[in-house]
Design a protein around this motif. Structure first.
Motif, PDB file in Angstrom:
ATOM      1  N   ALA A 174      49.748 -47.037  16.000  1.00  0.00           N
ATOM      2  CA  ALA A 174      50.500 -48.065  15.963  1.00  0.00           C
ATOM      3  C   ALA A 174      50.975 -49.012  14.219  1.00  0.00           C
ATOM      4  O   ALA A 174      50.102 -48.742  13.197  1.00  0.00           O
ATOM      5  N   PRO A 175      52.028 -48.373  14.036  1.00  0.00           N
ATOM      6  CA  PRO A 175      52.402 -49.582  12.426  1.00  0.00           C
ATOM      7  C   PRO A 175      51.975 -50.768  12.336  1.00  0.00           C
ATOM      8  O   PRO A 175      51.594 -51.362  13.174  1.00  0.00           O
ATOM      9  N   ASP A 176      51.835 -51.029  10.811  1.00  0.00           N
ATOM     10  CA  ASP A 176      51.247 -52.097  10.493  1.00  0.00           C
ATOM     11  C   ASP A 176      52.581 -53.183  10.441  1.00  0.00           C
ATOM     12  O   ASP A 176      53.751 -52.703  10.719  1.00  0.00           O
ATOM     13  N   PRO A 177      52.503 -54.431  10.800  1.00  0.00           N
ATOM     14  CA  PRO A 177      53.352 -55.161  10.971  1.00  0.00           C
ATOM     15  C   PRO A 177      54.217 -54.668  10.413  1.00  0.00           C
ATOM     16  O   PRO A 177      55.494 -55.924  10.655  1.00  0.00           O
ATOM     17  N   LYS A 229      41.605 -47.019  13.376  1.00  0.00           N
ATOM     18  CA  LYS A 229      41.229 -47.719  14.382  1.00  0.00           C
ATOM     19  C   LYS A 229      41.975 -48.134  15.096  1.00  0.00           C
ATOM     20  O   LYS A 229      42.020 -49.016  16.284  1.00  0.00           O
ATOM     21  N   ALA A 230      43.568 -48.617  14.568  1.00  0.00           N
ATOM     22  CA  ALA A 230      44.731 -48.819  15.366  1.00  0.00           C
ATOM     23  C   ALA A 230      45.027 -48.054  16.392  1.00  0.00           C
ATOM     24  O   ALA A 230      44.083 -47.535  17.445  1.00  0.00           O
ATOM     25  N   PRO A 231      45.069 -49.561  17.297  1.00  0.00           N
ATOM     26  CA  PRO A 231      46.068 -49.684  19.142  1.00  0.00           C
ATOM     27  C   PRO A 231      46.948 -47.819  18.935  1.00  0.00           C
ATOM     28  O   PRO A 231      47.811 -47.996  17.892  1.00  0.00           O
ATOM     29  N   TRP A 232      47.466 -47.512  20.144  1.00  0.00           N
ATOM     30  CA  TRP A 232      47.676 -46.307  20.165  1.00  0.00           C
ATOM     31  C   TRP A 232      49.175 -47.248  20.729  1.00  0.00           C
ATOM     32  O   TRP A 232      49.355 -48.143  21.060  1.00  0.00           O
TER      33      TRP A 232
END
Length: 152
Positions: free
Chosen positions: A68-71, A93-96
């Motif tokens: 997932a990208p950084d907001p 550890k970001a969500p997918w």
């Protein structure tokens, strides 16, 4: 102690070690990801799970799993191959996200006059209401985990 007395425990230990290694190998090649949100409807619905094969071989039209990208920054490239910042550690550890590849390197970006940069992909959700490359820009190929094989 006879050879049959120690043979059974050794065989059980070897069988357990083989099972552990088999699971480890499967996890290195396959990943199960839960779909959250409506961005891929009608193909995938909120709560569906997809089995993805870890690979770098992707093509336009494939449904892929990506970090997932950084907001705020989107899929901005890190300045070095091995960044040491806390943001990078958190990002690992970001969500997918589950999205469809709409354009590959050198292809025209949908809704834009530019082309997809080398080493990047332009991702779109099947439902235009979701966030994707229209908001966050093209995703670097290194952030693609793999392609969807099956939904559950």
């Amino acid at each position: 102690m006879t050879s049959s007395d120690w043979l059974t425990p050794v065989v059980l230990i070897l069988a357990a070690a083989l099972m552990v290694e088999s699971v480890r190998q499967l996890r290195r090649r396959w990943v199960l990801v839960k779909v959250e949100g409506a961005s891929m409807e009608p193909a995938l619905r909120d709560g569906d799970e997809v089995l993805a094969k870890r690979t770098r071989r992707v093509a336009v039209g494939d449904i892929v799993v990506v970090a997932a990208p950084d907001p705020e920054l989107g899929w901005a490239e890190a300045p070095s191959a091995k960044p040491a910042s806390r943001t990078s550690a958190r990002r690992a550890k970001a969500p997918w996200w589950v999205k469809r590849i709409a354009a590959g390197p050198g292809d025209p970006m949908p809704g834009s006059t530019g082309t997809v940069p080398p080493g990047h992909y332009f991702l779109l959700g099947d439902n235009p209401a979701g966030a994707d490359s229209r908001r966050h820009g093209p995703v670097p190929a290194r952030l693609v985990l793999g392609t969807m094989i099956r939904k559950f």
